[in-house]
Design a protein around this motif. Sequence first.
Motif, PDB file in Angstrom:
ATOM      1  N   MET A   1       0.832  -1.190   0.000  1.00 14.75           N
ATOM      2  CA  MET A   1       0.000   0.000   0.000  1.00 14.75           C
ATOM      3  C   MET A   1       0.876   1.252   0.000  1.00 14.75           C
ATOM      4  O   MET A   1       1.850   1.333   0.732  1.00 14.75           O
ATOM      5  CB  MET A   1      -0.931   0.008   1.230  1.00 14.75           C
ATOM      6  CG  MET A   1      -1.852   1.219   1.283  1.00 14.75           C
ATOM      7  SD  MET A   1      -2.961   1.137   2.699  1.00 14.75           S
ATOM      8  CE  MET A   1      -3.837   2.676   2.503  1.00 14.75           C
ATOM      9  N   THR A   2       0.530   2.212  -0.844  1.00 11.70           N
ATOM     10  CA  THR A   2       1.312   3.440  -0.981  1.00 11.70           C
ATOM     11  C   THR A   2       0.720   4.543  -0.116  1.00 11.70           C
ATOM     12  O   THR A   2      -0.474   4.813  -0.176  1.00 11.70           O
ATOM     13  CB  THR A   2       1.339   3.908  -2.444  1.00 11.70           C
ATOM     14  OG1 THR A   2       1.902   2.881  -3.252  1.00 11.70           O
ATOM     15  CG2 THR A   2       2.179   5.174  -2.584  1.00 11.70           C
ATOM     16  N   SER A   3       1.550   5.163   0.715  1.00 12.11           N
ATOM     17  CA  SER A   3       1.107   6.289   1.522  1.00 12.11           C
ATOM     18  C   SER A   3       1.497   7.585   0.822  1.00 12.11           C
ATOM     19  O   SER A   3       2.252   7.590  -0.146  1.00 12.11           O
ATOM     20  CB  SER A   3       1.738   6.227   2.916  1.00 12.11           C
ATOM     21  OG  SER A   3       3.139   6.255   2.824  1.00 12.11           O
ATOM     22  N   LEU A 251      14.110  -4.305  -1.664  1.00 12.60           N
ATOM     23  CA  LEU A 251      14.011  -3.606  -0.377  1.00 12.60           C
ATOM     24  C   LEU A 251      12.557  -3.312  -0.006  1.00 12.60           C
ATOM     25  O   LEU A 251      12.203  -3.318   1.173  1.00 12.60           O
ATOM     26  CB  LEU A 251      14.823  -2.319  -0.428  1.00 12.60           C
ATOM     27  CG  LEU A 251      16.343  -2.514  -0.549  1.00 12.60           C
ATOM     28  CD1 LEU A 251      17.040  -1.178  -0.791  1.00 12.60           C
ATOM     29  CD2 LEU A 251      16.905  -3.184   0.693  1.00 12.60           C
ATOM     30  N   VAL A 252      11.714  -3.080  -1.004  1.00 12.77           N
ATOM     31  CA  VAL A 252      10.282  -2.892  -0.739  1.00 12.77           C
ATOM     32  C   VAL A 252       9.672  -4.203  -0.248  1.00 12.77           C
ATOM     33  O   VAL A 252       8.890  -4.230   0.710  1.00 12.77           O
ATOM     34  CB  VAL A 252       9.555  -2.377  -2.001  1.00 12.77           C
ATOM     35  CG1 VAL A 252       8.042  -2.449  -1.814  1.00 12.77           C
ATOM     36  CG2 VAL A 252       9.983  -0.943  -2.310  1.00 12.77           C
ATOM     37  N   GLN A 253      10.030  -5.307  -0.889  1.00 12.35           N
ATOM     38  CA  GLN A 253       9.514  -6.606  -0.469  1.00 12.35           C
ATOM     39  C   GLN A 253       9.937  -6.936   0.959  1.00 12.35           C
ATOM     40  O   GLN A 253       9.179  -7.556   1.718  1.00 12.35           O
ATOM     41  CB  GLN A 253      10.011  -7.698  -1.421  1.00 12.35           C
ATOM     42  CG  GLN A 253       9.380  -7.634  -2.816  1.00 12.35           C
ATOM     43  CD  GLN A 253       9.859  -8.764  -3.707  1.00 12.35           C
ATOM     44  OE1 GLN A 253      11.044  -9.125  -3.679  1.00 12.35           O
ATOM     45  NE2 GLN A 253       8.946  -9.332  -4.484  1.00 12.35           N
ATOM     46  N   ARG A 254      11.122  -6.504   1.338  1.00 13.08           N
ATOM     47  CA  ARG A 254      11.626  -6.770   2.689  1.00 13.08           C
ATOM     48  C   ARG A 254      11.019  -5.823   3.729  1.00 13.08           C
ATOM     49  O   ARG A 254      11.181  -6.045   4.918  1.00 13.08           O
ATOM     50  CB  ARG A 254      13.148  -6.627   2.720  1.00 13.08           C
ATOM     51  CG  ARG A 254      13.904  -7.689   1.950  1.00 13.08           C
ATOM     52  CD  ARG A 254      15.397  -7.444   2.045  1.00 13.08           C
ATOM     53  NE  ARG A 254      16.169  -8.477   1.357  1.00 13.08           N
ATOM     54  CZ  ARG A 254      17.505  -8.479   1.261  1.00 13.08           C
ATOM     55  NH1 ARG A 254      18.205  -7.517   1.844  1.00 13.08           N
ATOM     56  NH2 ARG A 254      18.126  -9.449   0.619  1.00 13.08           N
ATOM     57  N   LEU A 257      12.012  -0.385   2.542  1.00 11.43           N
ATOM     58  CA  LEU A 257      11.517   0.823   1.887  1.00 11.43           C
ATOM     59  C   LEU A 257       9.998   0.743   1.776  1.00 11.43           C
ATOM     60  O   LEU A 257       9.429  -0.342   1.577  1.00 11.43           O
ATOM     61  CB  LEU A 257      12.122   0.994   0.495  1.00 11.43           C
ATOM     62  CG  LEU A 257      13.628   1.236   0.401  1.00 11.43           C
ATOM     63  CD1 LEU A 257      14.035   1.438  -1.055  1.00 11.43           C
ATOM     64  CD2 LEU A 257      14.039   2.424   1.244  1.00 11.43           C
ATOM     65  N   VAL A 258       9.370   1.901   1.876  1.00  9.59           N
ATOM     66  CA  VAL A 258       7.914   1.992   1.776  1.00  9.59           C
ATOM     67  C   VAL A 258       7.561   2.894   0.594  1.00  9.59           C
ATOM     68  O   VAL A 258       8.006   4.047   0.538  1.00  9.59           O
ATOM     69  CB  VAL A 258       7.309   2.588   3.067  1.00  9.59           C
ATOM     70  CG1 VAL A 258       5.800   2.712   2.942  1.00  9.59           C
ATOM     71  CG2 VAL A 258       7.704   1.746   4.285  1.00  9.59           C
ATOM     72  N   PRO A 259       6.794   2.402  -0.369  1.00  9.87           N
ATOM     73  CA  PRO A 259       6.388   3.263  -1.484  1.00  9.87           C
ATOM     74  C   PRO A 259       5.533   4.424  -0.992  1.00  9.87           C
ATOM     75  O   PRO A 259       4.634   4.245  -0.158  1.00  9.87           O
ATOM     76  CB  PRO A 259       5.578   2.324  -2.384  1.00  9.87           C
ATOM     77  CG  PRO A 259       6.015   0.944  -2.009  1.00  9.87           C
ATOM     78  CD  PRO A 259       6.319   1.020  -0.541  1.00  9.87           C
ATOM     79  N   VAL A 260       5.812   5.618  -1.508  1.00  8.38           N
ATOM     80  CA  VAL A 260       5.049   6.805  -1.130  1.00  8.38           C
ATOM     81  C   VAL A 260       4.842   7.670  -2.358  1.00  8.38           C
ATOM     82  O   VAL A 260       5.561   7.557  -3.356  1.00  8.38           O
ATOM     83  CB  VAL A 260       5.761   7.643  -0.043  1.00  8.38           C
ATOM     84  CG1 VAL A 260       5.885   6.879   1.254  1.00  8.38           C
ATOM     85  CG2 VAL A 260       7.131   8.119  -0.529  1.00  8.38           C
ATOM     86  N   THR A 261       3.850   8.528  -2.276  1.00  6.67           N
ATOM     87  CA  THR A 261       3.698   9.593  -3.256  1.00  6.67           C
ATOM     88  C   THR A 261       3.988  10.908  -2.558  1.00  6.67           C
ATOM     89  O   THR A 261       3.681  11.077  -1.374  1.00  6.67           O
ATOM     90  CB  THR A 261       2.281   9.624  -3.849  1.00  6.67           C
ATOM     91  OG1 THR A 261       1.338   9.841  -2.790  1.00  6.67           O
ATOM     92  CG2 THR A 261       1.955   8.316  -4.557  1.00  6.67           C
ATOM     93  N   VAL A 262       4.598  11.816  -3.275  1.00  5.74           N
ATOM     94  CA  VAL A 262       4.920  13.134  -2.741  1.00  5.74           C
ATOM     95  C   VAL A 262       4.251  14.185  -3.622  1.00  5.74           C
ATOM     96  O   VAL A 262       4.340  14.110  -4.855  1.00  5.74           O
ATOM     97  CB  VAL A 262       6.443  13.372  -2.702  1.00  5.74           C
ATOM     98  CG1 VAL A 262       6.761  14.776  -2.169  1.00  5.74           C
ATOM     99  CG2 VAL A 262       7.134  12.309  -1.844  1.00  5.74           C
ATOM    100  N   ALA A 269       8.035   7.445  -5.382  1.00  5.46           N
ATOM    101  CA  ALA A 269       9.066   7.697  -4.379  1.00  5.46           C
ATOM    102  C   ALA A 269       9.047   6.584  -3.341  1.00  5.46           C
ATOM    103  O   ALA A 269       8.094   5.804  -3.244  1.00  5.46           O
ATOM    104  CB  ALA A 269       8.850   9.056  -3.723  1.00  5.46           C
ATOM    105  N   TYR A 270      10.133   6.545  -2.557  1.00  8.79           N
ATOM    106  CA  TYR A 270      10.284   5.499  -1.548  1.00  8.79           C
ATOM    107  C   TYR A 270      10.832   6.134  -0.270  1.00  8.79           C
ATOM    108  O   TYR A 270      11.778   6.918  -0.311  1.00  8.79           O
ATOM    109  CB  TYR A 270      11.229   4.402  -2.044  1.00  8.79           C
ATOM    110  CG  TYR A 270      10.774   3.806  -3.348  1.00  8.79           C
ATOM    111  CD1 TYR A 270       9.876   2.739  -3.374  1.00  8.79           C
ATOM    112  CD2 TYR A 270      11.199   4.348  -4.560  1.00  8.79           C
ATOM    113  CE1 TYR A 270       9.424   2.218  -4.574  1.00  8.79           C
ATOM    114  CE2 TYR A 270      10.757   3.838  -5.761  1.00  8.79           C
ATOM    115  CZ  TYR A 270       9.869   2.782  -5.772  1.00  8.79           C
ATOM    116  OH  TYR A 270       9.419   2.278  -6.957  1.00  8.79           O
ATOM    117  N   ARG A 271      10.222   5.749   0.830  1.00 10.00           N
ATOM    118  CA  ARG A 271      10.658   6.261   2.130  1.00 10.00           C
ATOM    119  C   ARG A 271      11.364   5.154   2.902  1.00 10.00           C
ATOM    120  O   ARG A 271      10.876   4.020   2.955  1.00 10.00           O
ATOM    121  CB  ARG A 271       9.459   6.783   2.927  1.00 10.00           C
ATOM    122  CG  ARG A 271       9.815   7.283   4.315  1.00 10.00           C
ATOM    123  CD  ARG A 271       8.587   7.787   5.071  1.00 10.00           C
ATOM    124  NE  ARG A 271       8.943   8.189   6.436  1.00 10.00           N
ATOM    125  CZ  ARG A 271       8.072   8.657   7.323  1.00 10.00           C
ATOM    126  NH1 ARG A 271       6.779   8.778   6.978  1.00 10.00           N
ATOM    127  NH2 ARG A 271       8.470   8.991   8.534  1.00 10.00           N
TER     128      ARG A 271
END
Length: 438
Positions: A1-3, A251-254, A257-262, A269-271
């Motif tokens: 889920m993208t925040s 890294l997202v699967q692990r 990193l968390v997918p984000v929109t800015v 983007a990734y946080r």
Amino acid sequence: MTSSLTLLQARRIALEAQGLARERPTKTPGTREVGRTLVRLQLLQIDSVNVLSRSHYLPLFARLGPYDRVLLDRFSSRAPRRLVEYWAHEASLVLPELFPYLVATQSRRWASASSLPDDVRLPLSDRILELLGASRPLTAAQVQNHIGHIEQKRFDQWGWNWSSAKRVLEDLFQQGLVSSAGRTAQFERRYTLTEKVLPDSSLARLDIPVEEAYLQLAERAAQAVGVGTTRCIADYFRIPIKAAAAAIHVLVQRGTLVPVTVDSWRQPAYRYAGSVLPRNATGRALLSPFDSVVFERRRLESLFGFHYRIEIYTPAQKRKYGYYVLPFLLRDGMVARVDLKADRAQGRLMVRAAHGEASVPTDTAAELAAELVLMAGWLGLDHVIVEPRGNLSAPVAAQLAEEYGWELNRGTARLSRRLNPPGNGVPRLGAKTSAITS
């Protein structure tokens, strides 16, 4: 889920990750503070330009204030080293544990000796390795004097005319077999075997698979930037975009990193999962043109609305802002840019120009004036001169006149004061100053 993040939130995450979101410590920074900051940044870019200060000293001042530069010199030139030199974003001082990962991924073709015939390159490599194994650290010129050299009559790349010994030495450096034990006063590398430089000599012999190296560097970069696009993460250690994208997927699967929109960003983007969003940003800093927070110019513009280009190599008559221009960070905005020069012979910090952005906070002049006084003290300069160039120069000069006892002369402010260095050699700022006119 993208925040989702607002642009302001993304800025604060990025500044916190880079150690720029908070006010500097009130006490003089020591080994522990310097070490923690280096772990946060992962690297310090090196550059030969010394118009203000060698660039690798400036990021620590931006984050810690007036620290003793001898500490950083010790970290990179005395055993056990906590920094070693290698290619990263560019030539950089890096954490030793990163060394094998960088050797596996960094490529500088211009430094290769592959154009030399094998009957020249291979024996010369053996002679250089034997020499450095039995000697103290040597500069390239000293290596050539010891073993002699064969002149290459023509090189197309950059017009350089390096000797064969110099090219092989640089090739060995890129391969990770030879490293720098430090730099001379003239900023020349002092070469030695890598196993003599690394605090753990086994790091020199590690053979890291390239995919593993990209993964490690992408994670370190993501931690250092806090939040960014694939390009932002790739650029930190100059790894290929495709390799960075593949590493980010892992890294997202692990959950690293968390997918984000800015807001206003077109690219995904990734946080970094461990990043911190501070409630506000209270920092202040003059940033080197080679500071890691301004590495990626497109990121700087999309994050702060700050269009910035280095004009060192631009002809003087075509420069817009100056020769050595430092962005000025105030809280969560890049609010100004200042062209600085250290006139060491005369003991003066020269503010050649000061330009404020279209909308600057009302306290920008006061904060910039204070930062200039702090920097002058750290550099051991007795005078500061503000020249009348740029829309911020007059307000800064006026502020200095009001707060520090300056006199103004045709728009130019000049401050004279003496600094009393404490026992650790770091200049301490005086309270008030005596003024002289220019």
